[in-house]
Scaffold this active site. Structure first.
Site, PDB file in Angstrom:
ATOM      1  N   THR A  26     -59.447   5.572   9.189  1.00 51.89           N
ATOM      2  CA  THR A  26     -59.869   4.201   8.905  1.00 51.89           C
ATOM      3  C   THR A  26     -61.380   4.040   8.997  1.00 51.89           C
ATOM      4  O   THR A  26     -62.087   4.841   9.607  1.00 51.89           O
ATOM      5  CB  THR A  26     -59.201   3.213   9.880  1.00 51.89           C
ATOM      6  OG1 THR A  26     -59.610   3.512  11.209  1.00 51.89           O
ATOM      7  CG2 THR A  26     -57.690   3.281   9.775  1.00 51.89           C
ATOM      8  N   ASP A  27     -61.866   2.964   8.382  1.00 51.39           N
ATOM      9  CA  ASP A  27     -63.280   2.628   8.492  1.00 51.39           C
ATOM     10  C   ASP A  27     -63.457   1.561   9.573  1.00 51.39           C
ATOM     11  O   ASP A  27     -62.510   1.225  10.284  1.00 51.39           O
ATOM     12  CB  ASP A  27     -63.849   2.186   7.141  1.00 51.39           C
ATOM     13  CG  ASP A  27     -63.186   0.922   6.588  1.00 51.39           C
ATOM     14  OD1 ASP A  27     -62.516   0.189   7.348  1.00 51.39           O
ATOM     15  OD2 ASP A  27     -63.347   0.667   5.382  1.00 51.39           O
ATOM     16  N   PHE A  28     -64.625   1.011   9.694  1.00 53.92           N
ATOM     17  CA  PHE A  28     -64.915   0.049  10.762  1.00 53.92           C
ATOM     18  C   PHE A  28     -64.071  -1.215  10.680  1.00 53.92           C
ATOM     19  O   PHE A  28     -63.891  -1.915  11.667  1.00 53.92           O
ATOM     20  CB  PHE A  28     -66.403  -0.322  10.770  1.00 53.92           C
ATOM     21  CG  PHE A  28     -66.819  -1.152   9.588  1.00 53.92           C
ATOM     22  CD1 PHE A  28     -66.806  -2.534   9.653  1.00 53.92           C
ATOM     23  CD2 PHE A  28     -67.220  -0.553   8.406  1.00 53.92           C
ATOM     24  CE1 PHE A  28     -67.173  -3.305   8.564  1.00 53.92           C
ATOM     25  CE2 PHE A  28     -67.586  -1.309   7.312  1.00 53.92           C
ATOM     26  CZ  PHE A  28     -67.564  -2.694   7.393  1.00 53.92           C
TER      27      PHE A  28
END
Length: 161
Positions: A26-28
């Site tokens: 996942t990203d932020f």
């Protein structure tokens, strides 16, 4: 306890692999980073080959005097909905074409019934020197008749937990 295949399973039309989304995917914002979908699809294609009894390293070195290697030539991806951490994804791979010097595979990633991504992957078949070569007919047949390959070499219990 039932055995679960680490390599997924062959289906009537191709292959199915189940994957969980981890934090590293996942990203932020908590959704799967777009490039990670490529990883999920690559794993599914690799495991599809594995269950068909195709050992890529062996083909490259010992396939015949030319060698045989698969490389992604083109990929079209439609991102429909995001996946999130802890989602359970199903990656399906279906052979649209296998013959000549290329294969065309259709891949989808779903969360339950929801379509998250749809892709068309064009695979070039090359020799050890990087030149196009024909896909052997026996190998093309395996891609078009995946379910018949179940239980053949490459589907042993070493792929299960």
């Amino acid at each position: 306890m039932s055995l679960i295949s680490l390599a997924g399973e062959l289906t009537e039309n191709g292959h199915r692999l189940i994957q969980r989304v981890y934090y590293e995917d996942t990203d932020f914002s908590g959704v799967v980073y777009h490039a990670r979908y490529l990883h999920f699809m690559e794993r599914a294609r690799t495991d599809f080959l594995r269950l068909l009894g195709v050992e890529q390293a062996t083909l490259a070195i010992e396939g015949d005097s030319e060698g045989l290697v698969f490389v992604v030539h083109r990929m079209e991806i439609d991102f429909k909905l995001p996946a999130r951490m802890d989602d359970i994804l199903t990656i399906t791979t279906v052979t649209e074409k296998a013959g000549g010097a290329k294969m065309v595979l259709l891949q989808e990633i779903r969360r339950g019934e929801q379509l998250l991504t749809a892709s068309k992957v064009i695979i070039a078949v090359i020799n050890g020197q990087g030149r196009p070569r024909r896909l052997p007919e026996a190998l093309a047949y395996k891609f078009h008749h995946a379910k018949e390959s179940a239980g053949q070499p490459g589907t042993s219990s070493t792929n299960t937990v």
